[in-house]
Design a protein around this motif. Structure first.
Motif, PDB file in Angstrom:
ATOM      1  N   LEU A   7      79.759 -74.862 -10.702  1.00  0.00           N
ATOM      2  CA  LEU A   7      79.536 -75.874 -11.728  1.00  0.00           C
ATOM      3  C   LEU A   7      78.392 -75.460 -12.652  1.00  0.00           C
ATOM      4  N   GLN A   8      77.319 -74.942 -12.078  1.00  0.00           N
ATOM      5  CA  GLN A   8      76.190 -74.482 -12.884  1.00  0.00           C
ATOM      6  C   GLN A   8      76.579 -73.311 -13.771  1.00  0.00           C
ATOM      7  N   PHE A   9      77.411 -72.415 -13.229  1.00  0.00           N
ATOM      8  CA  PHE A   9      77.882 -71.270 -14.009  1.00  0.00           C
ATOM      9  C   PHE A   9      78.704 -71.756 -15.201  1.00  0.00           C
ATOM     10  N   ALA A  10      79.611 -72.718 -14.953  1.00  0.00           N
ATOM     11  CA  ALA A  10      80.466 -73.237 -16.024  1.00  0.00           C
ATOM     12  C   ALA A  10      79.650 -73.956 -17.091  1.00  0.00           C
ATOM     13  N   GLU A  11      78.675 -74.744 -16.644  1.00  0.00           N
ATOM     14  CA  GLU A  11      77.852 -75.497 -17.592  1.00  0.00           C
ATOM     15  C   GLU A  11      76.981 -74.571 -18.433  1.00  0.00           C
ATOM     16  N   ALA A  12      76.446 -73.534 -17.815  1.00  0.00           N
ATOM     17  CA  ALA A  12      75.563 -72.608 -18.527  1.00  0.00           C
ATOM     18  C   ALA A  12      76.330 -71.780 -19.552  1.00  0.00           C
ATOM     19  N   GLY A  13      77.614 -71.530 -19.274  1.00  0.00           N
ATOM     20  CA  GLY A  13      78.406 -70.687 -20.169  1.00  0.00           C
ATOM     21  C   GLY A  13      79.027 -71.421 -21.334  1.00  0.00           C
ATOM     22  N   HIS A  14      78.841 -72.739 -21.400  1.00  0.00           N
ATOM     23  CA  HIS A  14      79.416 -73.552 -22.484  1.00  0.00           C
ATOM     24  C   HIS A  14      80.926 -73.305 -22.624  1.00  0.00           C
ATOM     25  N   HIS A  15      81.605 -73.334 -21.503  1.00  0.00           N
ATOM     26  CA  HIS A  15      83.046 -73.083 -21.506  1.00  0.00           C
ATOM     27  C   HIS A  15      83.825 -74.323 -21.950  1.00  0.00           C
ATOM     28  N   THR A  16      85.102 -74.100 -22.261  1.00  0.00           N
ATOM     29  CA  THR A  16      85.981 -75.187 -22.704  1.00  0.00           C
ATOM     30  C   THR A  16      86.108 -76.235 -21.608  1.00  0.00           C
ATOM     31  N   GLN A  17      86.201 -77.492 -22.026  1.00  0.00           N
ATOM     32  CA  GLN A  17      86.420 -78.575 -21.084  1.00  0.00           C
ATOM     33  C   GLN A  17      87.748 -79.266 -21.395  1.00  0.00           C
ATOM     34  N   MET A  18      88.344 -79.867 -20.378  1.00  0.00           N
ATOM     35  CA  MET A  18      89.588 -80.612 -20.564  1.00  0.00           C
ATOM     36  C   MET A  18      89.606 -81.813 -19.635  1.00  0.00           C
ATOM     37  N   ARG A  19      90.470 -82.770 -19.960  1.00  0.00           N
ATOM     38  CA  ARG A  19      90.657 -83.951 -19.122  1.00  0.00           C
ATOM     39  C   ARG A  19      92.083 -83.991 -18.605  1.00  0.00           C
ATOM     40  N   ALA A  20      92.260 -84.570 -17.464  1.00  0.00           N
ATOM     41  CA  ALA A  20      93.601 -84.751 -16.895  1.00  0.00           C
ATOM     42  C   ALA A  20      93.635 -86.100 -16.196  1.00  0.00           C
ATOM     43  N   PHE A  21      94.749 -86.791 -16.357  1.00  0.00           N
ATOM     44  CA  PHE A  21      94.896 -88.107 -15.740  1.00  0.00           C
ATOM     45  C   PHE A  21      95.663 -88.005 -14.429  1.00  0.00           C
ATOM     46  N   ALA A  22      95.545 -89.023 -13.594  1.00  0.00           N
ATOM     47  CA  ALA A  22      96.160 -89.013 -12.264  1.00  0.00           C
ATOM     48  C   ALA A  22      97.638 -88.668 -12.355  1.00  0.00           C
ATOM     49  N   GLY A  23      98.061 -87.674 -11.567  1.00  0.00           N
ATOM     50  CA  GLY A  23      99.452 -87.268 -11.533  1.00  0.00           C
ATOM     51  C   GLY A  23      99.809 -86.182 -12.529  1.00  0.00           C
ATOM     52  N   GLU A  24      98.916 -85.870 -13.461  1.00  0.00           N
ATOM     53  CA  GLU A  24      99.216 -84.868 -14.493  1.00  0.00           C
ATOM     54  C   GLU A  24      99.216 -83.469 -13.890  1.00  0.00           C
ATOM     55  N   VAL A  25     100.278 -82.714 -14.161  1.00  0.00           N
ATOM     56  CA  VAL A  25     100.412 -81.353 -13.631  1.00  0.00           C
ATOM     57  C   VAL A  25      99.638 -80.396 -14.527  1.00  0.00           C
ATOM     58  N   LEU A  26      98.755 -79.607 -13.929  1.00  0.00           N
ATOM     59  CA  LEU A  26      97.940 -78.653 -14.680  1.00  0.00           C
ATOM     60  C   LEU A  26      98.674 -77.335 -14.881  1.00  0.00           C
ATOM     61  N   TYR A  27      99.380 -76.882 -13.861  1.00  0.00           N
ATOM     62  CA  TYR A  27     100.220 -75.688 -13.977  1.00  0.00           C
ATOM     63  C   TYR A  27     101.169 -75.655 -12.777  1.00  0.00           C
ATOM     64  N   THR A  28     102.161 -74.778 -12.860  1.00  0.00           N
ATOM     65  CA  THR A  28     103.144 -74.657 -11.780  1.00  0.00           C
ATOM     66  C   THR A  28     103.205 -73.218 -11.280  1.00  0.00           C
ATOM     67  N   GLU A  29     103.737 -73.065 -10.102  1.00  0.00           N
ATOM     68  CA  GLU A  29     103.834 -71.765  -9.443  1.00  0.00           C
ATOM     69  C   GLU A  29     104.606 -70.777 -10.317  1.00  0.00           C
ATOM     70  N   GLY A  30     104.058 -69.567 -10.450  1.00  0.00           N
ATOM     71  CA  GLY A  30     104.728 -68.533 -11.225  1.00  0.00           C
ATOM     72  C   GLY A  30     104.218 -68.381 -12.640  1.00  0.00           C
ATOM     73  N   MET A  31     103.481 -69.376 -13.147  1.00  0.00           N
ATOM     74  CA  MET A  31     102.916 -69.274 -14.499  1.00  0.00           C
ATOM     75  C   MET A  31     101.796 -68.234 -14.519  1.00  0.00           C
ATOM     76  N   PRO A  32     101.523 -67.635 -15.695  1.00  0.00           N
ATOM     77  CA  PRO A  32     100.408 -66.676 -15.781  1.00  0.00           C
ATOM     78  C   PRO A  32      99.080 -67.334 -15.410  1.00  0.00           C
ATOM     79  N   ALA A  33      98.285 -66.635 -14.622  1.00  0.00           N
ATOM     80  CA  ALA A  33      96.985 -67.171 -14.198  1.00  0.00           C
ATOM     81  C   ALA A  33      95.924 -66.731 -15.197  1.00  0.00           C
ATOM     82  N   ASP A  34      95.882 -67.395 -16.337  1.00  0.00           N
ATOM     83  CA  ASP A  34      95.000 -66.994 -17.430  1.00  0.00           C
ATOM     84  C   ASP A  34      93.620 -67.628 -17.362  1.00  0.00           C
TER      85      ASP A  34
END
Length: 394
Positions: A7-34
């Motif tokens: 968490l400290q690493f992510a916060e220090a790097g000013h990386h992109t943030q996103m939100r997701a709501f309950a039940g929302e699929v972030l990715y599925t098996e087989g997709m590129p791990a980018d």
């Protein structure tokens, strides 16, 4: 490494943030791990789909990361990820992750690759061996098969049918344990516990026979049905908590029409319950609130109207005034696509007799409609109703 480090690493790097709501699929098996994800708030389920079973293999919380597997060169997702609750996540791109891993010592890199490989193997093992039936029932089925293998299916049923004493099966206890290990992956302690429960229920007897070792004695005839009767009132909540179900299975569990559930899900009506398609959550809501919770639409205030189906909550006068401004043929296009009889009736009942006849005529000759155009017509109508109901009347 403490969870706060990622968490400290992510916060220090000013990386992109996103939100997701309950039940929302972030990715599925087989997709590129980018990207690598770091949980800032909420919980995320990692799950696999194996043999038509959706199995949650891990639930991650604040400070934990997921999404990239260091041991995998091709960079493909090895599992599915979905938000268990409302989440806020940091998103770190794969080149950044690779740079930091490559910059670590050989020992650290080797440990990461080894742990990543072992974790993937463990996830696969969990997903393929999980069984949502009660443990006693699967042990009852195992014993039945071992009993049939020993005495023969015909022998079991023929002697009972002729009024003779039921056939007794007596497989070696060690054979039962060996088969349970191979089929279920259970530990010796767990196997012993399940057999002890069957013993305490007087469904089996275990004797130490001199020269051959311990044997499990039971009557194969109706053995599984007897165990099922004992377990029918028992709900294994620990097992249910690992299971995701489809919308069709959800509809069957609560005995509610699939289309109605989809409308309620799309309207976010379950969001207050941190709702996901986990069977344990559905059973909890069904027990706590009853079937009516899934059938009755949440009443909306005019300012909350956003969909044509919200006409269900509009007053007749506002609907009459709004519908009178809509072209008859456009109205026919809209009505022809509605799957809610209640909303259809509300629109039709607001028409004069002549306009109703005109609508019926247009519906008979209706050709396939453009869904985008129909949505625009519906949005315009509901927005007009919303405006009429929220504007103070003189």
């Amino acid at each position: 490494m403490p969870n706060t480090s990622a968490l400290q690493f992510a916060e220090a790097g000013h990386h992109t943030q996103m939100r997701a709501f309950a039940g929302e699929v972030l990715y599925t098996e087989g997709m590129p791990a980018d990207h690598l994800y770091v949980v800032k708030e909420g919980e995320v389920d990692l799950y696999l789909l194996r043999d038509e079973k959706r199995v949650v293999v891990e639930t991650l919380g604040v400070g934990q990361c997921f999404g990239i597997n260091p041991h995998q060169a091709k960079g493909r997702r090895l599992h599915n990820a979905a938000a268990r609750s409302y989440c806020e996540l940091y998103v770190i791109d794969q080149p950044t992750v690779a740079t930091h891993i490559d910059g670590s010592s050989d020992l650290v890199g080797s440990l990461l690759h080894t742990l990543s490989e072992r974790l993937s193997f463990t996830h696969e093992l969990i997903a393929t061996r999980v069984n949502y039936q009660p443990d006693l029932l699967i042990y009852g089925q195992l014993l039945y098969l071992l009993g049939i293998a020993e005495v023969g299916k015909a022998a079991v049923h023929s002697r009972v049918d002729h009024g003779k004493s039921p056939v007794l099966a007596s497989p070696l206890l060690q054979d039962v344990v060996t088969q349970a290990r191979l089929m279920f992956g259970h530990s010796d302690r767990h196997i012993s516990g399940c057999l002890t429960k069957l013993l305490n229920l007087h469904l089996i007897r275990i004797d130490d026979e001199k020269g051959t070792g311990k044997r499990v004695h039971f009557v194969p005839k109706d053995f599984v049905s007897q165990v099922r009767k004992v377990t029918s009132q028992q709900v294994d909540n620990d097992k249910l908590s690992y299971e995701y179900i489809s919308v069709d299975e959800f509809a069957a569990v609560v005995d509610v029409d699939r289309a109605l559930l989809l409308r309620k899900l799309a309207g976010g009506e379950f969001a207050d319950d941190v709702f996901t398609l986990r069977k344990a959550e559905i059973m909890r809501l069904l027990n706590d609130k009853g079937r009516r919770y899934f059938t009755e639409r949440k009443i909306k205030r005019p300012e909350e109207f956003s969909d044509i189906l919200d006409l269900e909550f509009a007053d007749a006068k506002s609907v009459f005034q709004a519908v009178s401004k809509v072209d008859s043929y456009d109205l026919a296009k809209l009505v022809s696509t509605l799957d809610s009889e209640l909303v259809k009736q509300k629109i039709v009942s607001s028409l004069s007799r002549s306009r109703r006849e005109e609508l019926e005529s247009d519906l008979k000759d209706m050709r396939p409609t453009d869904p985008v155009e129909v949505q625009q017509i519906g949005n315009a109508l509901i927005n007009e109703v919303k405006s009429l109901m929220t504007t103070p009347r003189a």
